[in-house]
Design a protein around this motif. Structure first.
Motif, mmCIF file in Angstrom:
data_model
loop_
_atom_site.group_PDB
_atom_site.id
_atom_site.type_symbol
_atom_site.label_atom_id
_atom_site.label_comp_id
_atom_site.label_asym_id
_atom_site.label_seq_id
_atom_site.Cartn_x
_atom_site.Cartn_y
_atom_site.Cartn_z
ATOM 1 N N TYR A 1 -3.408 -15.939 1.169
ATOM 2 C CA TYR A 1 -3.498 -14.874 0.167
ATOM 3 C C TYR A 1 -3.902 -13.560 0.834
ATOM 4 C CZ TYR A 1 -8.544 -15.872 0.455
ATOM 5 O OH TYR A 1 -9.831 -16.068 0.899
ATOM 6 N N SER A 2 -3.665 -12.461 0.113
ATOM 7 C CA SER A 2 -4.130 -11.133 0.519
ATOM 8 C C SER A 2 -4.719 -10.443 -0.704
ATOM 9 C CB SER A 2 -2.973 -10.296 1.082
ATOM 10 O OG SER A 2 -3.390 -8.946 1.269
ATOM 11 N N LEU A 3 -5.928 -9.911 -0.550
ATOM 12 C CA LEU A 3 -6.583 -9.200 -1.644
ATOM 13 C C LEU A 3 -6.379 -7.688 -1.547
ATOM 14 C CD1 LEU A 3 -9.956 -11.193 -1.835
ATOM 15 C CD2 LEU A 3 -7.827 -11.578 -3.088
ATOM 16 N N TYR A 4 -5.476 -7.264 -0.654
ATOM 17 C CA TYR A 4 -5.194 -5.833 -0.504
ATOM 18 C C TYR A 4 -3.962 -5.388 -1.294
ATOM 19 C CZ TYR A 4 -8.530 -5.692 3.372
ATOM 20 O OH TYR A 4 -9.678 -5.755 4.128
ATOM 21 N N LEU A 5 -3.336 -6.297 -2.032
ATOM 22 C CA LEU A 5 -2.062 -5.981 -2.677
ATOM 23 C C LEU A 5 -2.183 -4.811 -3.645
ATOM 24 C CD1 LEU A 5 -0.811 -9.618 -3.307
ATOM 25 C CD2 LEU A 5 0.042 -8.012 -1.608
ATOM 26 N N ASP A 6 -3.244 -4.791 -4.447
ATOM 27 C CA ASP A 6 -3.387 -3.720 -5.442
ATOM 28 C C ASP A 6 -3.556 -2.362 -4.784
ATOM 29 O OD1 ASP A 6 -3.139 -5.532 -7.479
ATOM 30 O OD2 ASP A 6 -5.301 -5.780 -7.777
ATOM 31 N N THR A 7 -4.338 -2.291 -3.696
ATOM 32 C CA THR A 7 -4.569 -0.993 -3.055
ATOM 33 C C THR A 7 -3.375 -0.556 -2.207
ATOM 34 O OG1 THR A 7 -5.692 -2.093 -1.203
ATOM 35 C CG2 THR A 7 -7.072 -1.287 -3.002
ATOM 36 N N LEU A 8 -2.551 -1.520 -1.760
ATOM 37 C CA LEU A 8 -1.411 -1.175 -0.906
ATOM 38 C C LEU A 8 -0.131 -0.922 -1.707
ATOM 39 C CD1 LEU A 8 -1.813 -3.703 2.060
ATOM 40 C CD2 LEU A 8 -2.508 -1.312 1.975
ATOM 41 N N LYS A 9 -0.098 -1.372 -2.956
ATOM 42 C CA LYS A 9 1.130 -1.258 -3.752
ATOM 43 C C LYS A 9 1.652 0.178 -3.843
ATOM 44 C CE LYS A 9 3.216 -2.853 -8.071
ATOM 45 N NZ LYS A 9 3.978 -1.631 -8.341
ATOM 46 N N PRO A 10 0.791 1.206 -4.069
ATOM 47 C CA PRO A 10 1.332 2.572 -4.112
ATOM 48 C C PRO A 10 2.058 2.965 -2.828
ATOM 49 C CG PRO A 10 -0.893 2.524 -5.011
ATOM 50 C CD PRO A 10 -0.643 1.169 -4.419
ATOM 51 N N TRP A 11 1.550 2.533 -1.669
ATOM 52 C CA TRP A 11 2.207 2.853 -0.396
ATOM 53 C C TRP A 11 3.567 2.181 -0.322
ATOM 54 C CZ3 TRP A 11 4.470 0.627 3.777
ATOM 55 C CH2 TRP A 11 4.649 1.419 4.917
ATOM 56 N N TYR A 12 3.629 0.906 -0.697
ATOM 57 C CA TYR A 12 4.908 0.184 -0.662
ATOM 58 C C TYR A 12 5.908 0.805 -1.627
ATOM 59 C CZ TYR A 12 3.182 -3.687 2.233
ATOM 60 O OH TYR A 12 2.711 -4.442 3.274
ATOM 61 N N ASP A 13 5.443 1.151 -2.842
ATOM 62 C CA ASP A 13 6.349 1.742 -3.829
ATOM 63 C C ASP A 13 6.912 3.067 -3.342
ATOM 64 O OD1 ASP A 13 5.891 -0.400 -5.459
ATOM 65 O OD2 ASP A 13 4.526 0.636 -6.826
ATOM 66 N N GLU A 14 6.061 3.858 -2.687
ATOM 67 C CA GLU A 14 6.494 5.184 -2.225
ATOM 68 C C GLU A 14 7.421 5.096 -1.018
ATOM 69 O OE1 GLU A 14 4.524 9.287 -0.367
ATOM 70 O OE2 GLU A 14 3.246 7.780 -1.327
ATOM 71 N N ASN A 15 7.155 4.188 -0.113
ATOM 72 C CA ASN A 15 7.900 4.154 1.146
ATOM 73 C C ASN A 15 9.052 3.161 1.162
ATOM 74 O OD1 ASN A 15 6.245 5.869 3.328
ATOM 75 N ND2 ASN A 15 4.771 4.844 1.998
ATOM 76 N N LEU A 16 8.983 2.106 0.350
ATOM 77 C CA LEU A 16 10.019 1.080 0.377
ATOM 78 C C LEU A 16 10.654 0.835 -0.987
ATOM 79 C CD1 LEU A 16 8.089 -1.429 2.662
ATOM 80 C CD2 LEU A 16 10.047 -0.053 3.339
ATOM 81 N N GLY A 17 10.192 1.538 -2.000
ATOM 82 C CA GLY A 17 10.762 1.373 -3.334
ATOM 83 C C GLY A 17 10.062 0.284 -4.127
ATOM 84 N N LYS A 18 10.170 0.383 -5.435
ATOM 85 C CA LYS A 18 9.482 -0.575 -6.306
ATOM 86 C C LYS A 18 10.072 -1.979 -6.198
ATOM 87 C CE LYS A 18 8.008 2.909 -9.673
ATOM 88 N NZ LYS A 18 6.600 2.859 -9.266
ATOM 89 N N ASP A 19 11.331 -2.088 -5.757
ATOM 90 C CA ASP A 19 11.954 -3.415 -5.639
ATOM 91 C C ASP A 19 11.263 -4.274 -4.584
ATOM 92 O OD1 ASP A 19 13.750 -2.826 -7.588
ATOM 93 O OD2 ASP A 19 15.404 -2.330 -6.239
#
Length: 592
Positions: free
Chosen positions: A434-452
């Motif tokens: 598991y990773s507990l960083y998903l919530d804090t990292l999600k904005p970075w992923y959405d911005e750089n790699l798209g919401k998909d």
């Protein structure tokens, strides 16, 4: 400095009296050979000393002399590319002096006093400076620009500074402090290893640490400045995972701590790293690496210190504004050193003989990670990511070291021996990790790699979890008794496991995978699932759907060269659409 006499020797633990002026954590020199040790405990004028070298031959009456200072590391130019032992003795320099075997009591400075470095002043006379401000730089090799900083806790007016060739002991600047005294500044500073270096502010982690390992970056990411544990039994690939992280992680400096592991594993690192090309710079990977080598045949007491030595060096480079990764292999061996010293001190044992303060010590190590605003007025930000391997006996993670670590770290990459025996590497179990960083990292992923990207991650994990449930049914009634939808789920899960999660560390093309490549490969596999699921009603022969040529090409997609994967993946997607449409049309006619 005070002197005392030994009254008892018990392995690496020495008891001495006559040290009333000494303090806890003072470094001492023991016996005629001046073995290095550290005071663990004081009772009146009696000191319990942890000796970092072999104590055979020591006996009652031998002299113990305190240095009056705690165990500290020397920080300055010359550390990059160096191999130290657990208490920062340079092993290559010792070998030149004494041969392949370390002579007891040998004294070699951690930083060379003869080497000269080109110091380029960046501060000017008259500048008002505080601790952490950069006064100049040294180009340490082709990769690292070493920033010479004012030591923490010192401030004043710069009254002189000069550029040129200097040793780490030469004065390069003079600072006039508030009380009117003048402080000479060199390129070297010392810092006690058991005290974290100061910073202005710690920030929540918001950016992922790119490792190039698909199961880590896509399914269980770690943030820059985060903490992770890699537990697993013998042979499950802990060391290989850590080597991959050290090689490919998106950091400026790597501190690799070989803490109590077997000598052959450390030898592999020492031989391999100089030959590896750093993908970021094209230089040898050792040009941005510091090694702490304290293998299982070295003194147990020094093993306990090696973790602190490594993370203090890491904090120093973090203070320059760099992203630093600390790879500790393994914290279980470090905990065993704690257990041995605790037993010799006759402390009350905790669970399985480990000291009651085990979790506290683990927390003290991992809490020194983080993304911080560095000391000084320049507004630098640095990050320190701590990744520790755990070697639970028999792979039983219910033991104290694993449990204590899991309560502290935010990422858990649980290695599975059964996956390793099937030659599935990295052998990270996707059902227990598991990773507990998903919530804090999600904005970075959405911005750089798209919401998909995150949606595909969640879909892939759901398919893998469904596969685990279906496999239990298959064992009872067989695969053919499943519905077409469930059989497709098993096929897609197999593709995710074998074509995406499996990665070969010894194949150059597959050893590292960029975020964009990971995203496109995952999309390709899930696109196959979506297209196939849409035509299941028209499909007469499910095996025909599984045997299309595009399916085979997806299986080979991770071996496509880096420069061609965008084009090839697009061609596979177009071919897949055509073949599935043809099967659907054929099935539709036969059904009519």
């Amino acid at each position: 400095m005070s002197k005392g006499r030994i009254v008892k020797v018990s392995g690496p633990l020495v008891v001495a009296t006559g040290l009333a002026d000494a303090s806890m954590a003072d470094v001492v020199r023991v016996g005629e050979q001046r073995l290095i040790g550290e005071i663990l405990n004081m009772t009146g004028d009696s000191a319990f000393i942890q000796v970092y070298e072999e104590t055979s031959g020591l006996g009652p009456g031998a002299v113990v002399e305190t240095t009056g200072a705690p165990l500290a590391v020397e920080l300055g130019p010359g550390m990059i590319g160096t191999i130290y032992d657990g208490i920062q003795r340079p092993l290559e320099e010792i070998m030149k002096l004494t041969g392949p075997t370390i002579t007891r009591g040998v004294e070699v400075p951690s930083l060379s006093r003869e080497s000269k470095w080109e110091f380029s002043a960046t501060a000017k006379e008259g500048d008002q400076l505080i601790g952490g401000d950069v006064i100049g730089t040294v180009q340490e090799g082709p990769v690292v620009l070493h920033k010479i900083m004012i030591p923490p806790g010192i401030s004043g007016t710069l009254i002189s500074i000069k550029s040129g060739l200097f040793t780490v002991n030469d004065t390069v600047a003079v600072l006039k402090t508030a009380d009117g005294s003048e402080k000479e500044l060199t390129m070297m500073q010392k810092w006690p290893v058991r005290i974290g270096r100061p910073y202005q502010e710690k920030f929540p982690p918001t950016q992922p640490l790119s490792s190039g390992q698909r199961i880590i970056d896509t399914l269980f990411p770690i943030a820059k400045g985060g903490t992770a544990a890699v537990p697993g039994p013998f042979g499950s690939g802990k060391t290989v995972v850590q080597h991959q992280l050290a090689k490919w992680s998106d950091v400026d400096v790597v501190i690799y701590i070989g803490c109590g592991e077997r000598g052959n594993e450390m030898t592999d690192v020492l031989r391999e790293f100089p030959e590896l090309t750093d993908p970021r710079t094209g230089e040898s990977l050792m040009k941005r690496t510091v090694m702490i080598a304290n293998t299982s045949d070295m003194p147990v007491a020094a093993r306990e210190a090696s973790i602190y030595t490594g993370i203090t060096i890491a904090e120093y480079f973090r203070d320059m504004g760099y992203a630093v990764a600390v790879i500790a292999d393994s914290t279980s061996r470090w905990a065993e050193a704690l257990r041995e010293m605790s037993g010799r001190l006759e402390e009350m044992p905790g669970e399985e003989g480990y000291p009651a303060y085990l979790s506290s010590r683990l927390a003290q190590f991992y809490e020194r990670a983080g993304t911080v605003a560095c000391m000084g007025r320049e507004g630098r930000k640095g990050s320190l990511t701590a990744i520790g391997a755990v070697s639970p006996p028999g792979g039983d993670i219910s033991e104290p070291v694993s449990q204590g670590t899991m309560r502290i770290v935010k990422v858990f990459w649980g290695l599975d021996a059964s996956l390793a025996y099937r030659r599935h590497f990295p052998a990270v179990n996707w059902l227990t990790s598991y990773s507990l960083y998903l919530d804090t990292l999600k904005p970075w992923y959405d911005e750089n790699l798209g919401k998909d990207y995150f949606l595909n991650r969640e879909k892939a994990l759901r398919i893998l979890q469904e596969e685990a449930t279906l496999n239990e049914i298959v064992q009872l009634v067989g695969k053919d008794s499943l519905s077409y939808e469930d059989q497709l789920t098993l096929e897609t899960a197999k593709m995710i496991r074998e074509d995406f999660l499996q990665q070969n560390a010894f194949v150059d093309i597959d050893s590292y995978s960029s975020y964009d490549r990971q995203a496109k490969l995952m999309h390709l596999i899930l696109q196959y699932d979506s297209l196939a699921r849409a035509v299941l009603d028209q499909c007469v022969d499910l095996q025909e759907l599984f045997a299309i040529s595009a399916r085979e090409k997806i299986g080979r997609a991770k071996g496509v060269p880096e420069g061609d994967y965008v084009r090839v993946y697009r061609e596979i997607e177009e071919l897949m659409q055509q073949e599935i449409d043809r099967i659907a049309a054929k099935g539709g006619k036969e059904n009519d």
